[in-house]
Scaffold this motif. Sequence first.
Motif, PDB file in Angstrom:
ATOM      1  N   LEU A 197       0.689  -1.193   0.052  1.00 37.30           N
ATOM      2  CA  LEU A 197       0.015   0.032  -0.152  1.00 37.30           C
ATOM      3  C   LEU A 197       0.938   1.094  -0.050  1.00 37.30           C
ATOM      4  O   LEU A 197       1.790   1.390   0.785  1.00 37.30           O
ATOM      5  N   VAL A 198       0.747   2.298  -0.789  1.00 37.12           N
ATOM      6  CA  VAL A 198       1.470   3.393  -0.773  1.00 37.12           C
ATOM      7  C   VAL A 198       0.516   4.500  -1.381  1.00 37.12           C
ATOM      8  O   VAL A 198      -0.489   4.318  -2.002  1.00 37.12           O
ATOM      9  N   GLN A 199       0.911   5.852  -0.819  1.00 38.19           N
ATOM     10  CA  GLN A 199       0.065   7.075  -1.082  1.00 38.19           C
ATOM     11  C   GLN A 199       0.245   7.323  -2.612  1.00 38.19           C
ATOM     12  O   GLN A 199       1.177   7.199  -3.202  1.00 38.19           O
ATOM     13  N   PRO A 200      -0.717   8.054  -3.261  1.00 36.97           N
ATOM     14  CA  PRO A 200      -0.432   8.740  -4.426  1.00 36.97           C
ATOM     15  C   PRO A 200       0.857   9.617  -4.315  1.00 36.97           C
ATOM     16  O   PRO A 200       0.853  10.175  -3.482  1.00 36.97           O
ATOM     17  N   GLY A 201       1.624   9.351  -5.441  1.00 38.61           N
ATOM     18  CA  GLY A 201       2.983  10.150  -5.566  1.00 38.61           C
ATOM     19  C   GLY A 201       3.916   9.264  -5.104  1.00 38.61           C
ATOM     20  O   GLY A 201       5.198   9.908  -5.353  1.00 38.61           O
ATOM     21  N   GLY A 202       3.576   8.143  -4.324  1.00 39.23           N
ATOM     22  CA  GLY A 202       4.662   7.342  -3.921  1.00 39.23           C
ATOM     23  C   GLY A 202       5.508   6.552  -4.802  1.00 39.23           C
ATOM     24  O   GLY A 202       5.081   6.487  -6.167  1.00 39.23           O
ATOM     25  N   SER A 203       6.387   5.754  -4.401  1.00 37.77           N
ATOM     26  CA  SER A 203       7.103   4.835  -5.036  1.00 37.77           C
ATOM     27  C   SER A 203       6.975   3.486  -4.360  1.00 37.77           C
ATOM     28  O   SER A 203       7.083   3.328  -3.259  1.00 37.77           O
ATOM     29  N   LEU A 204       7.219   2.392  -5.323  1.00 37.83           N
ATOM     30  CA  LEU A 204       7.410   1.062  -4.972  1.00 37.83           C
ATOM     31  C   LEU A 204       8.357   0.324  -5.932  1.00 37.83           C
ATOM     32  O   LEU A 204       8.617   0.786  -6.983  1.00 37.83           O
TER      33      LEU A 204
END
Length: 116
Positions: free
Chosen positions: A11-18
């Motif tokens: 799970l990541v917030q919008p604008g984040g990276s994985l």
Amino acid sequence: QVQLVESGGGLVQPGGSLRLSCAASGTIFSIDVMGWYRQAPGNQRELVATVTSGGSTKYADSAKGRFTISRDNAKKTVYLQMNSLKTEDTAVYYCKAVILTRFEYWGQGTQVTVSS
């Protein structure tokens, strides 16, 4: 038998990276093409990016400029660096390997959820 194991979803917030990883194991001499596909609920599985053993890459329009695919041939591993993630990137991401130009293998998938 060839097995592909993905990791790195979450799970990541919008604008984040994985960063996703996919490691191949089994009796493999070489892998012609490795790639990432994704499938969102109610949608068909679609191409995200592929990379050949020589390093040539191909990206879906939705991935261009945000995602980077790479591979380590010695480790039989492919990576997908995803930046500037959007809610519409939410999907199950699958790794695929093509061996001897015609044998296709898929991983079990890893969930990527982009949400605030």
